[in-house]
Design an enzyme around this catalytic site. Structure first.
Site: not given
Lengths: 710, 710
Positions: B179, B422, B515
């Site tokens: 990321e 999650e 995001e």
């Protein structure tokens, strides 16, 4: 619970802290045992260091010793404390274990809970001490609080400052195994003996030239017997003891995980109890129930499915090399790509239908509850030392093991088969298959499993005794309980009295068991020590009962021999307490000595009462135990390599009652090495007034059954 | 398979080895791609070092580069090889993916398998090369053999010696996350830019000042486009590339486990494929199916339950801070001791019954397949950054989420709810609950799960990309398939074409997704790069479709904005290929722009054909795709922060047919930062002869739907 309320009460701590600063950080708090023979003193030493000490009949057991923990990345909980409060309480209850050495157990102590605050960090820690007549238990408690939510233990710094250079019965500290011979030496000699004490093993990680394991048995020069261990090891890592051999101070040393952390805690949390059992009589150490008492009562609502087990098994023949766990001689196999039906069998596979039926027949004939069968499932060709992930699936039998038919056959004869789950240390793989494996057991009628963790833990970096693995063992116990399955854990962490909470934990290995008699042998005094060390935490699946002590008679390639006389092998059923007792030898060896075998058939595995008639660690132990729900008693005596004459009186028997004593004893010429099978069996009538004198040969012992005549 | 036969054939190797020594260790083996534009050469260099090189139209792509592996505790597989054999083969098949960018995929290559022996160790290794028209794939194969059973990789030493100081689109090497923003620079500039390239993230472990991730996109000064990645990452650790910035040589760098090992293999074993896609046209890189082709065909017999999904979700509102995953504001909770019914709700919980029904209504009204709901289950108060083991149980809804009623309601409207798991990186905990969690999904009618691995892997020491975790992700895919569940894995390893083998892997994150537009924003050229890098391995759940690009309009505290025009957000449904496409914005924002929203409603998520009309990494990409089983086409174009004029021709359309083109484009004044919502929609009739000129604003783009008129 309403966690939102917590911060409110936590705010009050500010006030309390102020108060404490006023009423003195150096005040010593004291409590005594119910019988007043033990006195515990707790104080804050210079710098706000929590300190405790313990005396027994006025003699120092633990000199002033520091308490606290070093944490990772945040200030430690070692110094700078002030005392917020001290609470006292007395407790006395008698509880009934599901199985055990006595019908009931008294849990009687005086308690002191000292709450400490660390003003610099606004954190609170509580030290809870329980003083019993037989010793001390204490633990760290970390209440839920704003400034202490999650924290990682870098090291626990609990000290046990001893009053002298005691004689110690010790094992090298190790993160992975307790399968060592006990070394008997002064503490000051540990360092010099450490190197030779570390002998080869399937997985071992030693960590220090003066690190030792618990339970650690000590004897002071003035005759105090002291045992240091822990109780209720849950969600924490296993404790070892690091010896400062200048000052004779032992300090806790926790087992690290893969990155060196020693435990992640979330408040509210408690450490396990640290235990100090003490007496001037050796036998009191053996009788102590302190470790059990410090564990929580079980939450199991139904315990009817938990029963002591006497068993035989397809096991010793593989251990000695007579037969094999594996069905073929392949190596390097992948479980899902082998078609066993197309592979040539090796012809030495122990767990085959015909042979297992022989064991079932033998068990049924002689009244055993169960037959353990190892090597029943695929994968044994290539199971060890490879750090293999998918090593077993726990549900696929070898082609010559008909799981359905053998269970049907066993059950038709009133016998159970005991499941075997060797994990090879590959714990993720085991957990992945756990539900299926337990469902498989339920389907075929198994009610007990022997688990194994031979070799390094996979994934590498973990240790048998780290927090992650402690959690695993307890997870297996919980999952097993959901399926009403009893567990006998081998190569797992040594027990800490958890069987009170999880009574389905009916056995553990976690020490050097009988198998080592086939791997070079154990010291002749081994079984005069284990009850003072390993067994303080809970029962051991020692697997006694080897009648043919010379392995070469049936496997010429194995020159190892059992360091015990045959008579002493019988004694072990009494001296090595366990609700799970194996008659470990081959049926053909029992058939050669059916008169001696009668004792194994008769001896109980669950007890109403237990007495220690004689005991000295490393020298001899003589127990008498009363069979549960019956009037009969059993006596066992084991001695070291020197032999001795045992003198006991039977005053524990019911007065006025007559008993037939059958005495299984070493013959005068018996010797654990030179003449192990020389035994004599005699009967005599005895009463509570009888005194017996009985020879124990070198490495020998005796067993007695006492059956009330009327 | 009969493994017993193996040693017999292995014995023949002795003979082969002798032969090889005779017929030359320095002979170069060559093969070409089917179209003859690529030439691969393999040879043993001085010292028996395996070496390969690759040219494209006679220009060097990979200069002579070494191959081999360093092993742990045993001699390495790097030098001392002789060539035992070289086998050639051609292969040409056309297969049909369950879902994809085209109806069928051609898998056409020439193969060279070079078997090498290392006489000093009697070990054999095979190098298998496949040369396609679009590039090269090769792997190491370790046949079953007596001298190589189990082995641990210390490091793989695969080199990619580049022909120059190429322009690179790179991410910092990291064992845990991709990321990051892509950095565009010359290779020689990587070292100087590394520090600033590493930006904060939930879990990251960088390892080197010149380490970069794959897929690595390169462009040579003379216009060759080169992409380096891997295919079929199974039972091995993820590969990074270590740059020797003096010589412009990239070398494999595998992800270590907790003890630093880089993979434990058992023969027979193969490494993943190492891939080099190459062309002088950028668009060919985007169209390459090489990575998919190097994966094994699926073994799933029934794939009818696997379907592309267009969805909305209770997600962006939490990402932007408008609502919360958690139901209360507690901290430090223990899952089993919280009674949520007695705790005050925080009033900001997104996944509540009424609100979820609004999403279901919206989805049903606009023809979406599903609604993702995050934050439905207990534990979110205290889920992150604590390395907590038991963090979620995956089956307990918050009190305001009625799992049964909401699924009933959704299904009554023809909509599915997408499950969210999650894990917080606590993988043992997830595996312990996996069966129960999937059974729970089956019970209530969920058919897809979004998994998450935010934060450090627990137990600590493991990395998101190590072999142990790779095995975990694949285990989840297999277990999910058993339950007919599709998986969208976030924070898992970047894909390597595994969806051919596991077509239920319908999405992955594994890059900087939308995001981040709420966490400070991504570069405006981000989506002109991702299809050349991250998407080479497989589809990304990029979650496009943000119409309200200024987050402060609905959450004043968040000053982040989306670095894209609204029109470009539409284009992403075509340029960011995925069978799983989210309309990620809030329904109220779509309701304000229903004309533009129409494109999201119309656009297909599965395709019969794909064309690249224009492409240059970092600058612009324009795709045209034909909807599966339909005559309609969709075009998407995205450009960088400079804006541009796109010129395309529609010659891909069916000749003679008329199409109504609806063009969703940036208004002339549009700008990703200054005027993002300025768009224009126009319609015109087009044919295969039409040429279109279309403005793309800075950070903008356009989307076109083409519907056949008759």
């Amino acid at each position: 619970m309403n966690p939102l309320r917590i911060p409110v009460s936590a705010r009050r701590l500010g006030l309390l802290t102020l108060l404490c600063l006023l009423w003195g950080t150096l005040r010593a708090e004291e409590i005594q045992s119910p019988n007043k023979q033990l006195t515990l003193s707790v104080t804050l030493a210079e710098g706000g260091v929590p300190t405790y000490s313990l005396t027994y009949k006025g003699r120092p057991v633990i000199k002033p010793s520091k308490l606290g923990l070093e944490l990772k990345n945040v200030p430690s909980l070692l110094t700078g404390f002030t005392q917020a409060s001290a609470e006292r309480r007395s407790f006395d209850e008698t509880w009934t274990p599901v199985w055990g050495e006595s019908k009931t157990i008294r849990n009687h102590y005086n308690e002191l809970a000292v709450t400490l605050t660390q003003p610099a960090t606004k954190r609170t820690m509580r030290l809870r001490f329980r003083v019993f007549d037989d010793g001390l238990g204490f633990r760290y408690e970390f209440p839920r609080q704003p400034e202490l939510g999650y924290f990682t233990v870098k090291e626990e710094r609990t000290q046990f400052a001893l009053a002298g250079d005691h004689k110690a019965f010790w094992l090298p500290g190790d993160y992975d195994t307790q399968e060592y011979s006990t070394v008997t030496s002064k503490l000051s000699e540990v360092r010099g003996l450490m190197k030779s004490a570390v002998t080869g093993n399937a997985s071992q990680t030693t960590f220090s030239p003066t690190g030792v394991q618990t339970p650690l048995m000590l004897k002071s020069q003035d005759g105090l017997y002291i045992n240091i261990h822990e109780a209720a090891l849950i969600d924490y890592s296993c404790m070892h003891l690091e010896l400062d051999d200048k000052n004779m101070v032992l300090e806790s040393h926790l087992t690290p995980d893969a990155v060196g952390d020693k435990g992640l805690l979330q408040t509210p949390a408690n450490s396990p109890w640290r235990t100090v059992i003490v007496s001037d009589k050796a036998g009191d150490i053996l009788l102590s129930k302190l470790v059990l008492n410090l564990n929580e009562p079980t939450k199991f609502k139904d315990v009817s499915w938990i029963k002591p087990v006497k068993y035989v098994g397809v096991w010793w023949e593989m251990i000695t090399g007579k037969s094999t766990w594996s069905y073929t001689n392949m190596d390097n196999i992948k479980l899902d790509s082998v078609d066993y039906l197309k592979v040539k069998p090796n012809g030495t596979h122990g767990a085959n239908n015909a042979h297992v039926k022989e064991y079932i027949d033998f068990a049924a004939k002689h009244g055993f509850d169960a037959v353990l069968v190892e090597g029943w499932n695929t994968g044994w060709e290539d199971w060890f030392g490879k750090h293999k992930d998918y090593v077993f699936d726990f549900v696929t039998p070898y082609p010559d093991f008909d799981v359905q038919e053998l269970n049907r056959y066993a059950q038709s004869k009133g016998v159970k088969i005991i499941m075997h789950h060797e994990t090879s240390g590959s714990v993720r793989n085991y957990e992945r298959h756990l539900d299926t494996a337990f469902q498989f057991m339920n389907k075929y009628g198994y009610n007990a499993v022997k688990t194994g963790y031979v070799g390094d833990i996979v994934p590498l970096g973990h240790h048998h005794y780290d927090q992650w693995m402690i959690d695993h063992y307890n997870y297996v116990l919980e999952k097993a309980a959901e399926h009403k399955i009893m567990v006998n854990g081998h190569e797992a962490v040594r027990p800490t009295g958890l069987s009170r909470t999880f009574p389905n934990l009916i056995g553990n290995e976690a020490a050097r068991g009988t198998e080592y008699e086939a791997f070079g042998g154990s010291n002749a005094d081994h079984t005069t020590i284990l009850p003072f060390t390993r067994l303080i935490g809970g029962p051991m699946d020692y697997t006694p009962g080897i009648f043919q002590t010379r392995i070469s008679t049936f496997n010429p390639g194995n020159t190892s021999f059992v360091h015990s006389t045959l008579a002493r092998q019988l004694a072990l059923y009494v001296t090595m307490y366990s609700p799970l007792q194996m008659a470990a030898d081959l049926p053909e060896h029992y058939n050669q000595h059916l008169d001696a075998f009668q004792f194994i058939k008769d001896v109980a595995v669950d007890w109403d009462d237990t007495k220690v008639l004689e005991a000295e660690p490393g020298d001899y132990i003589t127990y008498a135990r009363k069979a549960k729900g019956k009037s009969s008693w059993f006596i066992g005596s084991t001695c070291d390599e020197n032999g001795r004459t045992s003198r006991i009186d039977l005053s524990f028997l019911e007065p006025g009652k007559k008993y037939t004593a059958t005495i299984y004893a070493d013959a005068p010429t018996a010797h654990y090495e030179k003449n192990p099978q020389a035994y004599q069996i005699r009967k005599q009538t005895v009463t509570s007034k009888t005194k017996l004198t009985q020879l124990c040969a070198p490495g020998g012992g005796y067993a007695i059954s006492l059956v009330a005549v009327n």
